[in-house]
Enzyme design. Sequence first.
Site, mmCIF file in Angstrom:
data_model
loop_
_atom_site.group_PDB
_atom_site.id
_atom_site.type_symbol
_atom_site.label_atom_id
_atom_site.label_comp_id
_atom_site.label_asym_id
_atom_site.label_seq_id
_atom_site.Cartn_x
_atom_site.Cartn_y
_atom_site.Cartn_z
ATOM 1 N N ASP A 255 0.838 -1.205 0.000
ATOM 2 C CA ASP A 255 0.000 0.000 0.000
ATOM 3 C C ASP A 255 0.873 1.255 0.000
ATOM 4 O OD1 ASP A 255 0.882 -0.209 2.597
ATOM 5 O OD2 ASP A 255 -1.078 0.054 3.529
ATOM 6 N N SER A 256 2.208 1.077 0.065
ATOM 7 C CA SER A 256 3.126 2.195 -0.162
ATOM 8 C C SER A 256 2.877 2.813 -1.532
ATOM 9 C CB SER A 256 4.581 1.728 -0.040
ATOM 10 O OG SER A 256 4.799 0.577 -0.828
ATOM 11 N N ASP B 1 -1.218 -6.145 -0.386
ATOM 12 C CA ASP B 1 -1.542 -5.516 0.899
ATOM 13 C C ASP B 1 -3.036 -5.264 1.024
ATOM 14 O OD1 ASP B 1 0.371 -5.022 2.843
ATOM 15 O OD2 ASP B 1 1.146 -3.217 1.865
ATOM 16 N N LYS C 195 -1.402 -9.527 2.598
ATOM 17 C CA LYS C 195 -0.628 -9.094 3.765
ATOM 18 C C LYS C 195 -1.475 -8.103 4.549
ATOM 19 C CE LYS C 195 3.160 -6.145 3.584
ATOM 20 N NZ LYS C 195 2.727 -5.002 4.409
ATOM 21 N N GLU D 13 -1.467 -5.688 8.442
ATOM 22 C CA GLU D 13 -0.651 -5.165 9.542
ATOM 23 C C GLU D 13 -1.285 -5.504 10.897
ATOM 24 O OE1 GLU D 13 0.086 -0.974 8.980
ATOM 25 O OE2 GLU D 13 0.986 -1.302 7.003
ATOM 26 N N GLU E 286 9.187 -4.676 10.413
ATOM 27 C CA GLU E 286 9.613 -3.351 9.945
ATOM 28 C C GLU E 286 10.175 -2.510 11.077
ATOM 29 O OE1 GLU E 286 6.974 -1.243 7.298
ATOM 30 O OE2 GLU E 286 8.190 0.581 7.403
HETATM 31 O O1 KIV Z 1 3.533 -1.155 1.633
HETATM 32 C C1 KIV Z 1 4.705 -1.566 1.615
HETATM 33 O O2 KIV Z 1 5.489 -1.263 0.709
HETATM 34 C C2 KIV Z 1 5.160 -2.404 2.712
HETATM 35 C C3 KIV Z 1 6.624 -2.628 2.845
HETATM 36 C C4 KIV Z 1 7.244 -1.437 3.429
HETATM 37 C C5 KIV Z 1 6.929 -3.863 3.595
HETATM 38 O O3 KIV Z 1 4.367 -2.826 3.494
#
Ligand code: KIV
Length: 277
Positions: free
Chosen positions: A49-50, A88, A118, A120, A186
Amino acid sequence: MSATSPVRPVLPPDIRARKGQAPLVVLTAYTTPVARLVDAHCDMALVGDSVGMVLHGMPSTIGVTMEMMILHGRSVVRGLQKAMAVIDMPFGSYEESPQQAYRNAARLMAETGAPCVKLEGGVHMAETIAFLTKRGISVQAHIGLTPQSVNTLGGYKVVGREGEADGVMEDALAIEAAGAFSVVLEKIPVGLAARITQRLSIPTIGIGAGVACDGQVLVVDDMLGFFTEFRPKFVKRYADLGGLASDAIAEYAAEVRARTFPAEEHSFADVVKGKQP
Ligand code: KIV
């Protein structure tokens, strides 16, 4: 394998089985061309989600939507032949209840073709991870600094120093017991990351968590020097594509202004030499 047989894709159990073997190599990807580059060298392509910050100029990952993840997820899956896509779950798509998480995880997988998600969170997400894994959804967990909680954490700080270390270890043990197939660690101290890696039977993927982890992940635009808004200490810049792109755009602008581009080789003659019109 014959020349015509398809490459068998990497799946979550393959990643889990890599514990204690050669380090897992992971980069983020958000588009098909970058996914193709990542596919050639990595075990997993994380549709993180970055993407909200890196490609859409958002101030954090909090505004990222399911629709954005689906669009970028599809684009990445199209570019992969060997590496496994991990997608994500965006903020607000899974925290409310295990049922909400199931609905959105199933949608992400069905609409992108990614074989897992994924999310969090540690102890407080263990019930949800167990709910998903029992129903056929493989989950990669993400603990330590969890960027979707940046406002409650008070910034992108190191998590797990001194009094916080036991809590991060408890998170790791809870997500493993819940059935996660791997976990992103992280921005946690190296000693703690090493202890968690030793203690867990699932692979740990570090980002700012030292070299003892079972694998490493970076945001691809960070390591290529394309995203330069800020640079966390854990980023090693392997290229300066932002600098190269800026030089190329400046050269193009100068040539357009000087009328030296387009040149003859980029243009179409009215009559092709040697041919009658
Ligand atoms: O969203 C992302 O890019 C991430 C990484 C920083 C692991 O979760």
